[in-house]
Design an enzyme around this catalytic site. Structure first.
Site, PDB file in Angstrom:
ATOM      1  CG  HIS A 137      -1.902   0.999   1.399  1.00  0.00           C
ATOM      2  ND1 HIS A 137      -1.622   2.299   1.743  1.00  0.00           N
ATOM      3  CD2 HIS A 137      -3.252   0.942   1.249  1.00  0.00           C
ATOM      4  CE1 HIS A 137      -2.748   2.990   1.794  1.00  0.00           C
ATOM      5  NE2 HIS A 137      -3.757   2.194   1.492  1.00  0.00           N
ATOM      6  CG  ASP A 215       0.690  -2.022   6.295  1.00  0.00           C
ATOM      7  OD1 ASP A 215      -0.198  -2.020   7.169  1.00  0.00           O
ATOM      8  OD2 ASP A 215       0.535  -1.530   5.161  1.00  0.00           O
ATOM      9  CD  GLN A 218      -6.840  -4.360   4.306  1.00  0.00           C
ATOM     10  OE1 GLN A 218      -7.795  -5.073   4.642  1.00  0.00           O
ATOM     11  NE2 GLN A 218      -7.017  -3.143   3.822  1.00  0.00           N
ATOM     12  CE  LYS A 241      -7.188  -0.047   6.178  1.00  0.00           C
ATOM     13  NZ  LYS A 241      -7.898   0.445   5.021  1.00  0.00           N
ATOM     14  CB  CYS A 381      -3.561   3.275  -1.591  1.00  0.00           C
ATOM     15  SG  CYS A 381      -4.752   4.547  -1.285  1.00  0.00           S
TER      16      CYS A 381
HETATM   17  C1  LIG Z   1      -2.388  -2.670   3.728  1.00  0.00           C
HETATM   18  C2  LIG Z   1      -2.716  -1.282   4.179  1.00  0.00           C
HETATM   19  N1  LIG Z   1      -1.768  -0.554   4.772  1.00  0.00           N
HETATM   20  C3  LIG Z   1      -1.989   0.692   5.210  1.00  0.00           C
HETATM   21  C4  LIG Z   1      -3.218   1.278   5.046  1.00  0.00           C
HETATM   22  C5  LIG Z   1      -3.402   2.684   5.526  1.00  0.00           C
HETATM   23  O1  LIG Z   1      -4.325   2.760   6.558  1.00  0.00           O
HETATM   24  P1  LIG Z   1      -4.709   4.221   7.103  1.00  0.00           P
HETATM   25  O2  LIG Z   1      -5.268   4.963   5.906  1.00  0.00           O
HETATM   26  O3  LIG Z   1      -5.737   3.979   8.139  1.00  0.00           O
HETATM   27  O4  LIG Z   1      -3.474   4.830   7.597  1.00  0.00           O
HETATM   28  C6  LIG Z   1      -4.248   0.578   4.417  1.00  0.00           C
HETATM   29  C7  LIG Z   1      -5.559   1.202   4.180  1.00  0.00           C
HETATM   30  O5  LIG Z   1      -6.228   0.936   3.207  1.00  0.00           O
HETATM   31  C8  LIG Z   1      -3.986  -0.746   3.976  1.00  0.00           C
HETATM   32  O6  LIG Z   1      -4.930  -1.475   3.378  1.00  0.00           O
END
Ligand SMILES: Cc1ncc(COP(=O)(O)O)c(C=O)c1O
Length: 424
Positions: A137, A215, A218, A241, A381
């Site tokens: 992401h 990260d 998810q 999430k 993203c």
């Molecule tokens: C794999 C992953 N990492 C990071 C994020 C970023 O999350 P946030 O926008 O809450 O910082 C997302 C959000 O879609 C994601 O799916």
């Protein structure tokens, strides 16, 4: 885009709700309807819906216990302190972490930026490399791009194969080059759904003296996660999430590293003392929480993890695995539809990204919306990954604890109706 015929969707929830039957009733948003159609929410990968318990915890905190934290001596301020610190203990325990090394941030993006700025600027220099993967992401990609450009370091990528998987052999080869300072990767891909072998990857990195960041944005909402067992130096995730509110994220870090790191943001609350020309830093975790923190949001996230614990994360995973299996089976019946990522549900989290021949993913999502089905379309993203997949966008359906087979059936009906509209 041509108009779609109005066709009422009959939802048979019968006995099909799987292992978490009745859970949907905890989420008041599902009493809403759109043009007479029930809400069919298949976009939990973007943000989850909130159970009444979380809404109540937020409202109760704001109504009965609201005050700033870490500065008041009066009883109300102490209640706010207790609520905030209690939330941290709950959130840490939920993923097997220590409260002292559990830092509240605004979201996962800020948690990763914290590491990129505070750890990265102190540990990555010219000639070094940061190793990430093609499935990241932007939140776990752009901060490393910026860091590497600033430091004269190189940013290298582990490749994603045709099944949406990484290669441990490539990881070993990259680590053997001797210049990698950090390995950063997703626990679960938000596009492919791939569940990466985190413990194996962090063990290999550790053996090579390389720091790791995972990260978990998810992963935490849908898998039992034990941060200590996974062995990452840093583990980031996001509240919204995981049934919690927006505005709250979490970074778990290894104590030795957090202690050595300079602060990320500076100002109030993160200091021990301030003189005219210099300051000293507060102890962990407060050193990394400058200014008034997201207090009510933390309380809301605390309620969310208590709710998830009561459901049981093993059951949550089993429920989402069964739904994902069903989703893959039903999507395979739609002509011209191609799912990206691992072919079996066991290797994925609760989502499926797909393309539909003859229809742009945005048209797919819009036609689904006309049938009351919320799915996501776009690059999610993850633009570099889209390039690797040879597409500009995909549609993505992602499940949560409140979904059942009838939701998947409604998606398939909407896709078939959409194909008809397009004369496919
Ligand atoms: C794999 C992953 N990492 C990071 C994020 C970023 O999350 P946030 O926008 O809450 O910082 C997302 C959000 O879609 C994601 O799916």
């Amino acid at each position: 885009m041509p108009p779609v015929a109005e066709n009422d969707i009959l939802i048979d929830r019968g006995a099909s709700s799987g292992g978490l039957a009745g859970v949907r009733g905890d989420f008041p948003i599902f009493s809403r309807s759109f043009d007479g159609r029930p809400l069919i929410y298949l976009d939990s990968g973007a943000s989850s819906q909130k159970p009444q318990a979380v809404i109540d915890a937020l409202a109760e905190h704001l109504r009965d216990h609201n005050a700033n934290v870490h500065r008041g001596v009066y009883a109300l301020a102490q209640e706010a302190d207790a609520a905030y610190d209690g939330a941290r203990r709950r959130v840490a325990a939920f993923v097997g972490a220590e409260p002292r090394t559990t830092i509240f941030t605004k979201n996962a993006t800020e948690a990763i930026n914290l590491v990129a700025y505070a750890w990265g600027r102190a540990n990555v220099s010219a000639g070094d490399a940061v190793l990430i993967t093609q499935m990241e992401h932007h939140a776990n990609l752009v901060p490393w791009q910026v860091l590497c450009r600033e430091r004269g370091a190189s940013l290298r990528y582990l490749e994603v194969d045709e099944h949406g998987e990484l290669s441990l052999a490539q990881l070993d080869a990259e680590l053997a080059r001797g210049d990698v300072r950090l390995l950063a990767f997703a626990h679960v891909s938000n596009v492919l759904g791939t569940i990466n072998p985190v413990a194996e990857m962090t063990a290999r990195a550790r053996a090579a003296g390389v720091a790791t960041l995972v990260d978990g944005a998810q992963a935490v909402p849908q898998l039992p996660v034990d941060v200590a067992a996974l062995g990452a130096d840093f583990y980031a995730w996001t509240g919204h999430k995981a049934l919690g509110p927006t505005g709250i994220g979490v970074l778990h870090g290894r104590a030795e590293l957090l202690e050595q790191m300079p602060p990320f943001l500076t100002g109030g609350d993160m200091i021990a003392s301030v003189d005219f020309q210099q300051s000293t830093w507060n102890e962990l975790p407060y050193k990394f929480e400058a200014g008034t923190p997201p207090i009510a949001e933390a309380v809301g996230l605390g309620a969310a993890v208590v709710y998830l614990e009561r459901l049981g994360m093993e059951r949550v995973r089993a429920h989402e695995l069964a739904l994902t299996e069903y989703m893959l089976e039903r999507l395979a019946q739609v002509p011209g539809l191609r799912v990206v990522g691992p072919p079996t549900a066991a290797r994925r989290g609760g989502l499926a990204s797909f393309t539909l021949e003859g229809m742009h993913p945005h048209d797919v999502a819009e036609l689904a919306d006309r049938a009351g089905v919320c799915i996501r379309a776009g690059h999610h993203c993850a633009q570099p990954l889209m390039r690797c997949l040879g597409v500009s966008a995909t549609a993505r359906a992602s499940v949560g604890v409140y979904n059942d087979r009838a939701d998947i059936d409604a998606l398939i009906d909407a896709l078939n109706a959409g194909r008809e509209v397009f004369g496919l």
